[in-house]
Enzyme design. Sequence first.
Site, PDB file in Angstrom:
ATOM      1  N   SER A   8       0.852  -1.185   0.000  1.00 23.51           N
ATOM      2  CA  SER A   8       0.000   0.000   0.000  1.00 23.51           C
ATOM      3  C   SER A   8       0.887   1.234   0.000  1.00 23.51           C
ATOM      4  O   SER A   8       1.770   1.374   0.849  1.00 23.51           O
ATOM      5  CB  SER A   8      -0.887   0.016   1.250  1.00 23.51           C
ATOM      6  N   HIS A  33      -1.386  -1.873  -4.060  1.00 19.59           N
ATOM      7  CA  HIS A  33      -2.640  -1.634  -3.336  1.00 19.59           C
ATOM      8  C   HIS A  33      -2.837  -0.134  -3.147  1.00 19.59           C
ATOM      9  O   HIS A  33      -1.988   0.551  -2.567  1.00 19.59           O
ATOM     10  CB  HIS A  33      -2.541  -2.345  -1.983  1.00 19.59           C
ATOM     11  N   ASP A  35      -5.068   2.775  -1.589  1.00 21.17           N
ATOM     12  CA  ASP A  35      -6.062   3.048  -0.550  1.00 21.17           C
ATOM     13  C   ASP A  35      -6.743   4.389  -0.794  1.00 21.17           C
ATOM     14  O   ASP A  35      -6.172   5.445  -0.529  1.00 21.17           O
ATOM     15  CB  ASP A  35      -5.382   3.057   0.819  1.00 21.17           C
ATOM     16  N   MET A  37      -9.500   7.047   0.198  1.00 15.94           N
ATOM     17  CA  MET A  37     -10.262   7.429   1.397  1.00 15.94           C
ATOM     18  C   MET A  37     -10.967   8.755   1.161  1.00 15.94           C
ATOM     19  O   MET A  37     -10.364   9.687   0.619  1.00 15.94           O
ATOM     20  CB  MET A  37      -9.312   7.578   2.583  1.00 15.94           C
ATOM     21  N   HIS A  66      -8.627  -0.036  -3.223  1.00 18.66           N
ATOM     22  CA  HIS A  66      -9.405  -0.347  -2.014  1.00 18.66           C
ATOM     23  C   HIS A  66     -10.201   0.913  -1.699  1.00 18.66           C
ATOM     24  O   HIS A  66      -9.662   1.891  -1.179  1.00 18.66           O
ATOM     25  CB  HIS A  66      -8.425  -0.718  -0.888  1.00 18.66           C
ATOM     26  N   MET A  68     -12.382   3.074   0.274  1.00 19.69           N
ATOM     27  CA  MET A  68     -12.959   3.354   1.599  1.00 19.69           C
ATOM     28  C   MET A  68     -13.776   4.632   1.469  1.00 19.69           C
ATOM     29  O   MET A  68     -13.410   5.698   1.960  1.00 19.69           O
ATOM     30  CB  MET A  68     -11.831   3.484   2.630  1.00 19.69           C
ATOM     31  N   MET A 137     -10.135  -6.671   7.057  1.00 18.98           N
ATOM     32  CA  MET A 137      -9.372  -5.605   7.711  1.00 18.98           C
ATOM     33  C   MET A 137      -8.892  -6.128   9.061  1.00 18.98           C
ATOM     34  O   MET A 137      -9.691  -6.652   9.844  1.00 18.98           O
ATOM     35  CB  MET A 137     -10.242  -4.366   7.947  1.00 18.98           C
ATOM     36  N   PHE A 143      -5.995   4.595   8.400  1.00 14.57           N
ATOM     37  CA  PHE A 143      -4.610   5.040   8.576  1.00 14.57           C
ATOM     38  C   PHE A 143      -3.644   3.872   8.417  1.00 14.57           C
ATOM     39  O   PHE A 143      -3.971   2.738   8.798  1.00 14.57           O
ATOM     40  CB  PHE A 143      -4.419   5.647   9.967  1.00 14.57           C
ATOM     41  N   GLY A 145       0.102   2.110   9.413  1.00 12.22           N
ATOM     42  CA  GLY A 145       0.957   2.029  10.599  1.00 12.22           C
ATOM     43  C   GLY A 145       0.248   1.692  11.896  1.00 12.22           C
ATOM     44  O   GLY A 145       0.778   1.948  12.974  1.00 12.22           O
ATOM     45  N   ASP A 175      -5.447  -6.970   5.547  1.00 10.13           N
ATOM     46  CA  ASP A 175      -5.002  -5.580   5.394  1.00 10.13           C
ATOM     47  C   ASP A 175      -4.929  -4.880   6.748  1.00 10.13           C
ATOM     48  O   ASP A 175      -5.952  -4.688   7.408  1.00 10.13           O
ATOM     49  CB  ASP A 175      -5.996  -4.848   4.472  1.00 10.13           C
ATOM     50  N   GLY A 177      -1.488  -3.683   9.607  1.00 14.81           N
ATOM     51  CA  GLY A 177      -0.583  -4.172  10.652  1.00 14.81           C
ATOM     52  C   GLY A 177       0.176  -5.434  10.290  1.00 14.81           C
ATOM     53  O   GLY A 177       0.693  -6.122  11.173  1.00 14.81           O
TER      54      GLY A 177
HETATM   55  C1  DX5 Z   1      -5.870   1.156   6.123  1.00 16.44           C
HETATM   56  C2  DX5 Z   1      -5.451   0.711   4.733  1.00 16.44           C
HETATM   57  C3  DX5 Z   1      -4.253  -0.172   4.707  1.00 16.44           C
HETATM   58  C4  DX5 Z   1      -3.050   0.402   5.357  1.00 16.44           C
HETATM   59  C5  DX5 Z   1      -1.996  -0.627   5.507  1.00 16.44           C
HETATM   60  O1  DX5 Z   1      -7.046   1.848   6.044  1.00 16.44           O
HETATM   61  O2  DX5 Z   1      -6.497   0.018   4.106  1.00 16.44           O
HETATM   62  O3  DX5 Z   1      -3.988  -0.630   3.396  1.00 16.44           O
HETATM   63  O4  DX5 Z   1      -2.573   1.517   4.718  1.00 16.44           O
HETATM   64  O5  DX5 Z   1      -0.929  -0.031   6.166  1.00 16.44           O
HETATM   65  P1  DX5 Z   1      -0.052  -0.810   7.244  1.00 16.44           P
HETATM   66  O6  DX5 Z   1       0.502  -2.023   6.536  1.00 16.44           O
HETATM   67  O7  DX5 Z   1       0.989   0.171   7.626  1.00 16.44           O
HETATM   68  O8  DX5 Z   1      -0.950  -1.202   8.370  1.00 16.44           O
HETATM   69 ZN    ZN Z   2      -6.133  -1.068   2.101  1.00 12.40          ZN
END
Ligand code: DX5
Ligand code: ZN
Length: 226
Positions: A8, A33, A35, A37, A66, A68, A137, A143, A145, A175, A177
């Site tokens: 991502s 990937h 993201d 948002m 993805h 969101m 998820m 976010f 991290g 997806d 952590g």
């Molecule tokens: C969260 C995203 C993830 C995220 C993954 O809303 O969908 O894709 O950025 O980031 P890490 O791998 O740092 O958790």
């Molecule tokens: Zn994602």
Amino acid sequence: MKLKLSPSILTADFRCLGDQVRDAAQAGCDWMHLDVMDGNFVPNTSFGPLVCNAVARSISLPCEAHLMVTNADQYIGDYRDAGMRRIIVHVEACPHLFRTLQRIRDLGLQPGVALNPLTPLTVLDDVLPLVDLVLLMSVEPGFGGQKFIPGSLARISRVRAMMMEIGSHAELEVDGGVNTETIASVARAGASIVVVGSAVFNEKKSIAASVDGLRGAQSPTPDQGA
Ligand code: DX5
Ligand code: ZN
């Protein structure tokens, strides 16, 4: 089965995004990937089709968006035009999910469905036959991290069992952590593909070293004495 990696770009260095995604592709990642948002479905905003298209044109890897966002239906055509191969929508955000998934398929793309960490898995009884990918998820979306929610492991195993029961060949993606500490248990629980954000794009290591570290952590060297 080799676990696929889908980095991502959320924590990438956007000053040189093209180089960053090319490095990840070169390091042997399988997908990219993206993201998206909207500041409504999730409490954060990121980017839209323009950036997705720039990424897709920088690499030959397939890209997945993805979404969101609360009104995914309105934008599906834009993400197809942006060069996405797969579009993942949230079950919590799509009141007419059958139509949304059908529209993605009708546009020649792979439909995927995402579930938040506490969304009941029973929804998959009806949805699984309609999708090419289920994304679980393992953090609340919004976010990069964040810390992996441990209860996600049991959910991965349950979805894997559901897939085996109906003979589904859909991908099972996890997806949030996923890093060198968590990747092995996520793979063991039954994931076929993982999203890796801050574990790939960070200031501590190069992208190549980060990807190597993840591959090593996923399949540790077999015990010599065994
Ligand atoms: C969260 C995203 C993830 C995220 C993954 O809303 O969908 O894709 O950025 O980031 P890490 O791998 O740092 O958790
Ligand atoms: Zn994602």
